[in-house]
Design a protein around this motif. Structure first.
Motif, mmCIF file in Angstrom:
data_model
loop_
_atom_site.group_PDB
_atom_site.id
_atom_site.type_symbol
_atom_site.label_atom_id
_atom_site.label_comp_id
_atom_site.label_asym_id
_atom_site.label_seq_id
_atom_site.Cartn_x
_atom_site.Cartn_y
_atom_site.Cartn_z
ATOM 1 N N GLY A 7 31.706 26.651 8.364
ATOM 2 C CA GLY A 7 31.108 27.342 7.519
ATOM 3 C C GLY A 7 31.576 28.127 7.057
ATOM 4 N N LEU A 8 32.275 29.015 8.439
ATOM 5 C CA LEU A 8 32.907 30.729 8.643
ATOM 6 C C LEU A 8 33.535 30.821 6.888
ATOM 7 N N ALA A 9 35.206 29.911 7.562
ATOM 8 C CA ALA A 9 35.971 29.962 6.976
ATOM 9 C C ALA A 9 36.126 29.726 6.004
ATOM 10 N N GLN A 10 35.048 28.515 5.140
ATOM 11 C CA GLN A 10 34.546 27.685 3.673
ATOM 12 C C GLN A 10 33.937 29.016 2.998
ATOM 13 N N ASP A 11 33.450 29.787 3.608
ATOM 14 C CA ASP A 11 32.967 31.496 3.042
ATOM 15 C C ASP A 11 33.675 32.070 2.820
ATOM 16 N N GLN A 45 33.528 41.920 6.886
ATOM 17 C CA GLN A 45 32.201 41.581 8.020
ATOM 18 C C GLN A 45 32.928 40.524 8.781
ATOM 19 N N ASP A 46 32.618 39.012 6.942
ATOM 20 C CA ASP A 46 32.794 37.733 7.432
ATOM 21 C C ASP A 46 33.873 37.681 8.634
ATOM 22 N N LEU A 47 35.108 37.964 8.410
ATOM 23 C CA LEU A 47 36.257 38.019 9.504
ATOM 24 C C LEU A 47 36.352 38.290 10.047
ATOM 25 N N ALA A 48 36.017 39.743 10.969
ATOM 26 C CA ALA A 48 35.063 39.745 11.443
ATOM 27 C C ALA A 48 34.831 38.719 12.839
ATOM 28 N N GLU A 49 33.789 38.691 11.858
ATOM 29 C CA GLU A 49 32.757 37.746 12.847
ATOM 30 C C GLU A 49 33.301 36.691 13.048
ATOM 31 N N GLU A 83 43.205 38.467 6.925
ATOM 32 C CA GLU A 83 43.190 39.717 7.176
ATOM 33 C C GLU A 83 44.272 40.549 6.227
ATOM 34 N N ARG A 84 45.872 39.717 6.569
ATOM 35 C CA ARG A 84 46.802 40.322 5.781
ATOM 36 C C ARG A 84 46.861 40.185 4.262
ATOM 37 N N GLU A 85 45.443 39.494 3.454
ATOM 38 C CA GLU A 85 45.500 39.331 2.641
ATOM 39 C C GLU A 85 44.051 40.231 1.856
ATOM 40 N N LEU A 86 43.628 40.242 2.910
ATOM 41 C CA LEU A 86 41.608 41.901 2.593
ATOM 42 C C LEU A 86 42.867 42.639 2.707
ATOM 43 N N SER A 87 43.980 43.546 3.731
ATOM 44 C CA SER A 87 43.919 44.620 3.691
ATOM 45 C C SER A 87 45.333 45.014 2.083
ATOM 46 N N ARG A 88 45.516 43.742 1.462
ATOM 47 C CA ARG A 88 46.382 43.713 0.493
ATOM 48 C C ARG A 88 45.174 43.981 -0.475
ATOM 49 N N LEU A 89 44.384 43.552 -1.160
ATOM 50 C CA LEU A 89 43.154 43.531 -2.025
ATOM 51 C C LEU A 89 42.659 45.182 -1.336
ATOM 52 N N GLU A 90 42.589 45.469 -0.711
ATOM 53 C CA GLU A 90 41.604 46.953 -0.478
ATOM 54 C C GLU A 90 43.074 48.053 -0.900
ATOM 55 N N HIS A 91 44.046 47.308 -0.869
ATOM 56 C CA HIS A 91 45.294 48.407 -1.221
ATOM 57 C C HIS A 91 45.382 48.472 -2.214
ATOM 58 N N VAL A 92 44.745 47.620 -3.079
ATOM 59 C CA VAL A 92 44.719 47.997 -4.779
ATOM 60 C C VAL A 92 43.637 48.626 -4.985
ATOM 61 N N LEU A 93 42.743 48.214 -4.218
ATOM 62 C CA LEU A 93 41.589 48.970 -4.992
ATOM 63 C C LEU A 93 41.067 50.162 -4.632
#
Length: 208
Positions: A7-11, A45-49, A83-93
């Protein structure tokens, strides 16, 4: 024990799709900064969970959760890739990097991970269908056995009914013969009684 990973992975997958759309709009005109920031915070938050969920399964014993070692490794890889994908997106932001800088080499890995998740879901669905078919086959065999038993019982019942009918017919014939003989004997007694009465009448006439 309950495993909340799927469920978490799909979210998280859904959130990444939304984040990429917002990122593209942000790179064009910067109009979606607030929305992108909010989605990325939720993703963090979701990735941490999700990481905690994978850690619990790993520490508690994957077999207790019905998770194979290969599946556990796949989940750990998914967390790392996400997590790597999230870091890339945060870098863009944070830097406002262009589209050419924002497309990481991990995008291919991410797509592969999505395909693996889809295949895993399909495998689980096929396994469930296989189990259902096995259950249906067992039920069909049981119904067939019961039908055969009922057919034997009906055949035995028909045989008993035929035997009882034959016996009843024989009893009726015996009763008919008895009644015929009884009528014959009754008629004989009536004749003798009439003869006796006539004799008495004749005797009375003579005496008078």
């Amino acid at each position: 024990m309950r495993d909340s990973y799927e469920g978490l992975a799909q979210d998280i997958q859904s959130s990444f799709h939304a984040a990429r759309t917002l990122r593209d709009a942000f790179q064009r005109d910067g109009s979606t900064r607030a929305e992108l920031s909010e989605v990325l915070a939720t993703l963090r938050q979701d990735l941490a969970e999700l990481r905690q969920t994978v850690h619990v399964v790993e520490q508690g014993g994957a077999s207790r959760f019905g998770v194979s070692p290969a599946e556990l490794e796949r989940r750990k890889a998914f967390v790392q890739t996400s997590e790597r994908e999230l870091s890339r997106l945060e870098h863009v932001l944070h830097t406002g990097a262009g589209a050419s800088d924002a497309r990481p080499t991990t995008s291919l890995a991410w797509e592969q991970e999505q395909q693996q998740l889809l295949l895993a879901n399909q495998d689980r669905a096929l396994n469930q269908i296989g189990s259902s078919l096995t259950t249906l086959r067992s039920q069909a065999e049981l119904i067939g056995t019961e039908a055969d038993e009922h057919a034997v019982m009906l055949h035995d019942l028909d045989t008993d009914v035929d035997r009882a009918q034959t016996q009843l017919q024989a009893a009726v014939k015996r009763m008919d013969r008895f009644l015929v003989h009884a009528d014959a004997r009754l008629n004989g007694w009536c004749v003798w009684i009439l003869i006796a009465l006539l004799f008495l009448l004749l005797l009375a006439v003579l005496l008078l």
